[in-house]
Design an enzyme around this catalytic site. Structure first.
Site, mmCIF file in Angstrom:
data_model
loop_
_atom_site.group_PDB
_atom_site.id
_atom_site.type_symbol
_atom_site.label_atom_id
_atom_site.label_comp_id
_atom_site.label_asym_id
_atom_site.label_seq_id
_atom_site.Cartn_x
_atom_site.Cartn_y
_atom_site.Cartn_z
ATOM 1 N N TYR A 61 6.292 10.777 -6.750
ATOM 2 C CA TYR A 61 6.778 9.424 -6.503
ATOM 3 C C TYR A 61 7.810 9.043 -7.557
ATOM 4 O O TYR A 61 7.551 9.122 -8.766
ATOM 5 C CB TYR A 61 5.639 8.405 -6.533
ATOM 6 C CG TYR A 61 4.651 8.522 -5.401
ATOM 7 C CD1 TYR A 61 4.894 9.324 -4.294
ATOM 8 C CD2 TYR A 61 3.450 7.821 -5.423
ATOM 9 C CE1 TYR A 61 3.981 9.423 -3.256
ATOM 10 C CE2 TYR A 61 2.527 7.909 -4.387
ATOM 11 C CZ TYR A 61 2.802 8.715 -3.310
ATOM 12 O OH TYR A 61 1.891 8.809 -2.291
ATOM 13 N N GLY A 69 5.435 -0.344 7.697
ATOM 14 C CA GLY A 69 6.107 -1.627 7.825
ATOM 15 C C GLY A 69 6.175 -2.172 9.239
ATOM 16 O O GLY A 69 6.481 -3.356 9.433
ATOM 17 N N LEU A 70 5.878 -1.344 10.236
ATOM 18 C CA LEU A 70 5.929 -1.835 11.611
ATOM 19 C C LEU A 70 4.904 -2.938 11.866
ATOM 20 O O LEU A 70 5.125 -3.815 12.704
ATOM 21 C CB LEU A 70 5.699 -0.687 12.603
ATOM 22 C CG LEU A 70 6.910 0.179 12.948
ATOM 23 C CD1 LEU A 70 6.521 1.249 13.952
ATOM 24 C CD2 LEU A 70 8.038 -0.671 13.495
ATOM 25 N N LEU A 71 3.784 -2.909 11.142
ATOM 26 C CA LEU A 71 2.739 -3.901 11.362
ATOM 27 C C LEU A 71 2.861 -5.108 10.422
ATOM 28 O O LEU A 71 1.893 -5.806 10.169
ATOM 29 C CB LEU A 71 1.353 -3.250 11.236
ATOM 30 C CG LEU A 71 1.055 -2.217 12.328
ATOM 31 C CD1 LEU A 71 -0.296 -1.544 12.101
ATOM 32 C CD2 LEU A 71 1.105 -2.865 13.712
ATOM 33 N N SER A 114 -0.764 4.008 4.554
ATOM 34 C CA SER A 114 0.091 3.323 5.526
ATOM 35 C C SER A 114 -0.683 2.574 6.600
ATOM 36 O O SER A 114 -0.403 2.729 7.794
ATOM 37 C CB SER A 114 1.056 4.319 6.185
ATOM 38 O OG SER A 114 2.153 3.636 6.767
ATOM 39 N N PRO A 115 -1.646 1.726 6.218
ATOM 40 C CA PRO A 115 -2.340 0.904 7.221
ATOM 41 C C PRO A 115 -1.414 -0.095 7.910
ATOM 42 O O PRO A 115 -1.762 -0.622 8.967
ATOM 43 C CB PRO A 115 -3.428 0.194 6.414
ATOM 44 C CG PRO A 115 -2.903 0.178 5.012
ATOM 45 C CD PRO A 115 -2.146 1.465 4.859
ATOM 46 N N LEU A 116 -0.235 -0.349 7.329
ATOM 47 C CA LEU A 116 0.757 -1.215 7.961
ATOM 48 C C LEU A 116 1.810 -0.402 8.716
ATOM 49 O O LEU A 116 2.853 -0.931 9.104
ATOM 50 C CB LEU A 116 1.435 -2.112 6.922
ATOM 51 C CG LEU A 116 0.521 -3.090 6.190
ATOM 52 C CD1 LEU A 116 1.325 -3.953 5.213
ATOM 53 C CD2 LEU A 116 -0.244 -3.980 7.160
ATOM 54 N N ALA A 117 1.521 0.880 8.936
ATOM 55 C CA ALA A 117 2.394 1.752 9.740
ATOM 56 C C ALA A 117 3.831 1.744 9.237
ATOM 57 O O ALA A 117 4.781 1.514 9.992
ATOM 58 C CB ALA A 117 2.330 1.368 11.214
ATOM 59 N N GLY A 142 5.314 -7.244 11.318
ATOM 60 C CA GLY A 142 5.896 -8.193 12.256
ATOM 61 C C GLY A 142 7.379 -8.413 12.047
ATOM 62 O O GLY A 142 8.003 -9.190 12.773
#
Length: 345
Positions: free
Chosen positions: A55, A211-213, A206-209, A215
């Protein structure tokens, strides 16, 4: 912040894990701001932090090492090895030769004399798993590492690793770190049942995919290839019409539940009984504050049932571009016989 058992290690970790991939040149280059994010996370009840040597080209571990000065003993610190850390094949992978060098680099950058959880970042099909587990076992016995884990391993590789550990008397993998979100649920089919069978903790990324999740990305306003600094390595994921269609159904569901989409997505990930901790990757203090504000969110069965209708259990709505793909899928030679041998008669 609720604490959960990290598999059968006896270590208790927070249901949210602070991911640090956004610290440094790939996200937030302000070291002081990153330090404030770490301190705010700790003050908010998070005691679990995940990073990796690759990273920020090792800069992220340095930022984290300085941020944890004086607070190291209050943190379960996880990092990873395997990715390229220099030119040529000798500066990457899961060989004993590289592991022994990689761990010293991480210890130095993190300003610590031990790592709580040392993880194989990606499968290494070129290295015998016994070679890797033997080196990691020596690190545990030396006290430099407390527990070992994996990331992105297929279920069959996890089973093989446990088989080797049992028969060779080696330390076994205690955790797995797969991707998991409403849009990517494939791990429910095999990875999570296998982790449960072997008593492994699971920290999902990546539980927010990607950034797709959040909104912010809508079907009729999809991001262009140059609208986001990260688009160059997740282009298909961010513009996949199937995923954007699902997001369009999830947004009104979150509104009906009186929740921001981010809170719906995080609550979904932590609701699974085999998920120990969900990794959040805030780039700014405000993003962290939003996620912490939703930590107490509970989704009722009606909402979870509706999510199951939008994205059926055990399925992915298209692959995640950065997810590991085994050679059996990427190497055409493993999927196709030579032309002279393809006929059935």
């Amino acid at each position: 912040m609720r604490m959960r058992q990290l598999g059968r290690t006896g270590i208790e970790v927070s249901a949210y894990c602070l991911g640090t991939m956004m610290f440094g040149p790939n996200g937030n280059p302000d070291h002081d701001a990153c330090t404030r994010i770490v301190h705010r996370a700790l003050d908010g009840g998070i005691n679990f932090i995940d990073t990796a040597d690759v990273y920020g080209y090792s800069e992220t571990e340095q930022i984290l090492g300085r941020a944890l000065k004086g607070r190291r003993e209050d943190v379960v610190l996880a990092t990873k090895f395997n990715g390229p850390m220099g030119e040529g094949p000798l500066h990457r992978g899961s060989s004993r030769r590289w592991i022994m060098k990689a761990v010293e680099g991480s210890l130095r950058r993190l300003n610590t004399d031990y790592i709580d959880l040392y993880q194989i970042h990606h499968p290494d099909p070129h290295t015998d798993i016994e070679e890797t587990l033997s080196a990691l076992t020596d690190l545990v016995r030396s006290g430099k590492v407390r527990a070992i884990g994996s990331s992105n391993l297929p279920a069959s590789d996890i089973v093989q690793a446990h088989w080797v550990s049992e028969r060779r008397g080696l330390h076994r993998l205690r955790t797995e770190q797969p991707t998991y979100s409403i849009l990517n649920r494939a791990i429910e089919r095999e990875i999570l049942p296998v982790a449960r069978r072997f008593g492994m903790g699971v920290l999902v990324w990546s539980p927010l995919a990607m950034g797709l999740l959040t909104g912010r990305y809508r079907k009729n306003d999809a991001p262009s290839s140059n609208s986001n600094a990260r688009m160059h390595w997740v282009p298909g994921h961010m513009t996949d019409p199937r995923k954007l269609d699902a997001v369009e159904q999830l947004i009104p569901l979150a509104e009906q539940a009186g929740l921001p989409l981010t809170h719906l997505a995080m609550a979904f990930a932590t609701a699974h009984p085999d998920v120990t901790s969900a990794i959040i990757g805030p780039r700014t203090p405000d993003q962290l504050g939003d996620l912490l504000a939703g930590a107490a969110t509970v989704l009722d069965d009606a909402v979870l049932d509706r999510i199951d209708e939008i994205v059926p259990p055990g399925t992915d709505i298209g692959p995640l571009d950065v997810a590991y793909q085994p050679p059996s899928l990427t190497d055409t030679g493993r999927r196709r016989r030579p032309g002279s041998d393809r006929a059935a008669a």
